[in-house]
Design an enzyme around this catalytic site. Structure first.
Site, mmCIF file in Angstrom:
data_model
loop_
_atom_site.group_PDB
_atom_site.id
_atom_site.type_symbol
_atom_site.label_atom_id
_atom_site.label_comp_id
_atom_site.label_asym_id
_atom_site.label_seq_id
_atom_site.Cartn_x
_atom_site.Cartn_y
_atom_site.Cartn_z
ATOM 1 N N HIS A 1 16.082 -31.079 -29.561
ATOM 2 C CA HIS A 1 16.047 -31.524 -28.169
ATOM 3 C C HIS A 1 17.334 -32.296 -27.870
ATOM 4 C CE1 HIS A 1 11.743 -31.620 -29.583
ATOM 5 N NE2 HIS A 1 11.613 -30.854 -28.525
ATOM 6 N N HIS B 1 6.437 -38.917 -33.882
ATOM 7 C CA HIS B 1 5.827 -37.743 -34.514
ATOM 8 C C HIS B 1 5.515 -38.010 -35.988
ATOM 9 C CE1 HIS B 1 5.566 -34.535 -31.597
ATOM 10 N NE2 HIS B 1 6.758 -34.843 -31.131
ATOM 11 N N HIS C 1 23.802 14.612 -45.180
ATOM 12 C CA HIS C 1 24.056 14.027 -43.862
ATOM 13 C C HIS C 1 25.100 14.867 -43.118
ATOM 14 C CE1 HIS C 1 21.992 10.514 -45.432
ATOM 15 N NE2 HIS C 1 22.124 9.886 -44.274
ATOM 16 N N ASP D 1 7.924 -30.861 -23.472
ATOM 17 C CA ASP D 1 6.854 -30.661 -24.450
ATOM 18 C C ASP D 1 5.596 -30.105 -23.817
ATOM 19 O OD1 ASP D 1 8.193 -31.409 -26.716
ATOM 20 O OD2 ASP D 1 7.403 -33.447 -26.782
ATOM 21 N N GLN E 1 10.252 -38.965 -30.001
ATOM 22 C CA GLN E 1 10.311 -38.105 -31.177
ATOM 23 C C GLN E 1 10.010 -38.872 -32.445
ATOM 24 O OE1 GLN E 1 10.583 -34.663 -30.755
ATOM 25 N NE2 GLN E 1 10.230 -35.584 -28.758
#
Length: 438
Positions: free
Chosen positions: A337, A271, A429, A370, A268
């Site tokens: 995750h 990224h 109503h 992924d 991760q």
């Protein structure tokens, strides 16, 4: 150049843990004011000038100088040709991943995406009608990285849901088209695709132009401009979520090889610099071994600079009193995750309430999720897993309530409605219900 990474070491037993823990978790989803202003201008311009504005911004931002929008549309034949041009191993991998993603979402649709109805004791029919959206737009990032997996994860559940038309947009800076992305669009059943990106692509999908049809919902990840644009068009169209930086939390009992855990944290961190990788573990010696593996493996990574920046700026190795406390802290974080890297993951899974996706056992690396495990990889971030879910078939459907009141039922329900309507000061109503009373 050599890079080093020393994620913040924390202990839940330390007096200053709470302060340091909260500071490390902090991330703001608020967009930069300059970005917000620029995005607002682009959205308004595309809404006003349509194709002409999209062409102008595509030339400015993606360096594509075209005469008209036809040059920015990828034909079905081009998508198929991209698939057929791939090496066999890539074609087979795409098809295998697509089969697994499709199979998972078909099961999801069967479990939670079907219409239902029943009649109560007085014959009144009550139920829910589930119908797919007519047309959706999927945004696929381009530029620095290309994500064929994002095509599969967005288009396939839409297809399974029964969406009539799937429009894909993907930026191709300098005209560089990624054949895997185009091939994934072919495999996933994308209807139309355009080589446009950024806020202008989101605007085109939301408002429609002479060439790009307006959609009902926009899904898919993007940069800060894309996120700001999605936030602004929400209401005109639906959106999936406003995603923050990628996150992984590894809940470890010390039984997994420490180099596996180190690499999972890297998965991760690579990224971007704002991605967050956290380890929770009650074994201090094991945390030391993970740090040793971080030191050993980092120089071997092609994206070492990004990994180091991420781990140094937002990473953490947290020593907990026990696994129960680790689970409680995980629930506070509500990570995108969550890996339960344990010899007995099913012992701890019942204690875990908040996570985008939970990966059970040492062999279940997050990276499998992924690409090809089957469940969707579009997940809530930044703690939003406390109230949000992964992208799924249900995101491409809508639900209508079904109500058919019998004559007998109108007598019971009508009296209730009259009382409540009069209490709210809404006489029409009340009268509409009263007229049906015997």
């Amino acid at each position: 150049m050599t890079f080093s990474a020393a994620p913040l070491r924390l202990s839940t037993a330390a007096a200053d843990f709470e302060t340091a823990f909260k500071a490390r978790l902090h991330w703001s989803a608020d967009a930069d004011a300059a970005i917000e202003q620029r995005v607002a201008e682009i959205l308004a311009d595309v809404q006003k000038r349509g194709d002409a504005a999209v062409i102008e911004y595509t030339k400015r931002f993606d360096r594509l100088d075209v005469a008209d929008m036809t040059a920015l549309e990828l034909t079905v034949e081009e998508l198929r040709a991209a698939f057929e041009s791939l090496p066999a191993v890539q074609r087979e991998a795409l098809e295998a991943a697509a089969r697994r993603v499709r199979s998972y979402h078909e099961a999801q649709k069967k479990a939670s995406g079907e219409s239902w109805q029943y009649r109560d004791e007085d014959g009144t029919l009550l139920g829910q009608k589930v119908t797919p959206l007519d047309r959706v737009g999927i945004y696929v990032p381009g530029g620095k990285a290309a994500y064929p997996s994002s095509v599969l994860m967005n288009a396939i559940p839409a297809h399974v849901a029964g969406v009539g038309e799937i429009i894909m947009v993907v930026p191709t800076p300098g005209g560089e088209k990624n054949p895997l992305v185009l091939a994934a669009a072919h495999v996933a059943g994308v209807s139309r695709a355009f080589t446009i990106g950024g806020a202008q692509a989101v605007a085109a999908l939301a408002y429609g132009t002479a060439t790009v049809p307006a959609v009902d919902k926009v899904t898919g990840p993007g940069n800060a401009y894309v996120a700001a644009a999605k936030r602004r068009v929400f209401g005109t169209v639906g959106i999936d979520m406003i995603a923050g930086p990628s996150e992984i939390l590894v809940l470890a009992d010390g039984s997994t090889p420490p180099d596996w855990v180190a690499m999972d944290l890297f998965s991760q961190a690579e990224h971007d610099e704002l991605a967050q990788s956290i380890l929770l573990c009650p074994d201090a010696a094991y945390i030391d071994r993970v740090q040793q593996e971080i030191d050993r493996l980092l120089p071997t990574m092609p994206r070492a600079e990004i990994i180091a920046a991420s781990l140094n700026g937002r990473g953490a190795l947290i020593h907990t009193r026990d696994m129960e406390e680790a689970c409680a802290i995980s629930n506070r974080i509500a990570p995108e995750h969550l890996e339960v890297s344990s010899a007995d993951p099913h012992r701890w899974e019942p204690l875990l309430k908040h996570a985008g996706a939970i990966f059970l056992g040492a062999y279940t690396s997050e990276s499998l999720g992924d690409y090809c495990a089957g469940p969707n990889h579009v997940l809530p971030t930044s703690g939003t897993a406390r109230f949000s879910s992964p992208l799924g078939v249900y995101d491409f459907q809508k639900r209508s309530s079904l109500i058919e009141v019998s004559e007998q039922g109108a007598q019971t329900l009508g009296r209730i409605a009259v009382t409540l309507a009069e209490g709210e000061g809404l006489p029409a109503h009340a009268e509409a219900a009263r007229m049906r009373l015997k």
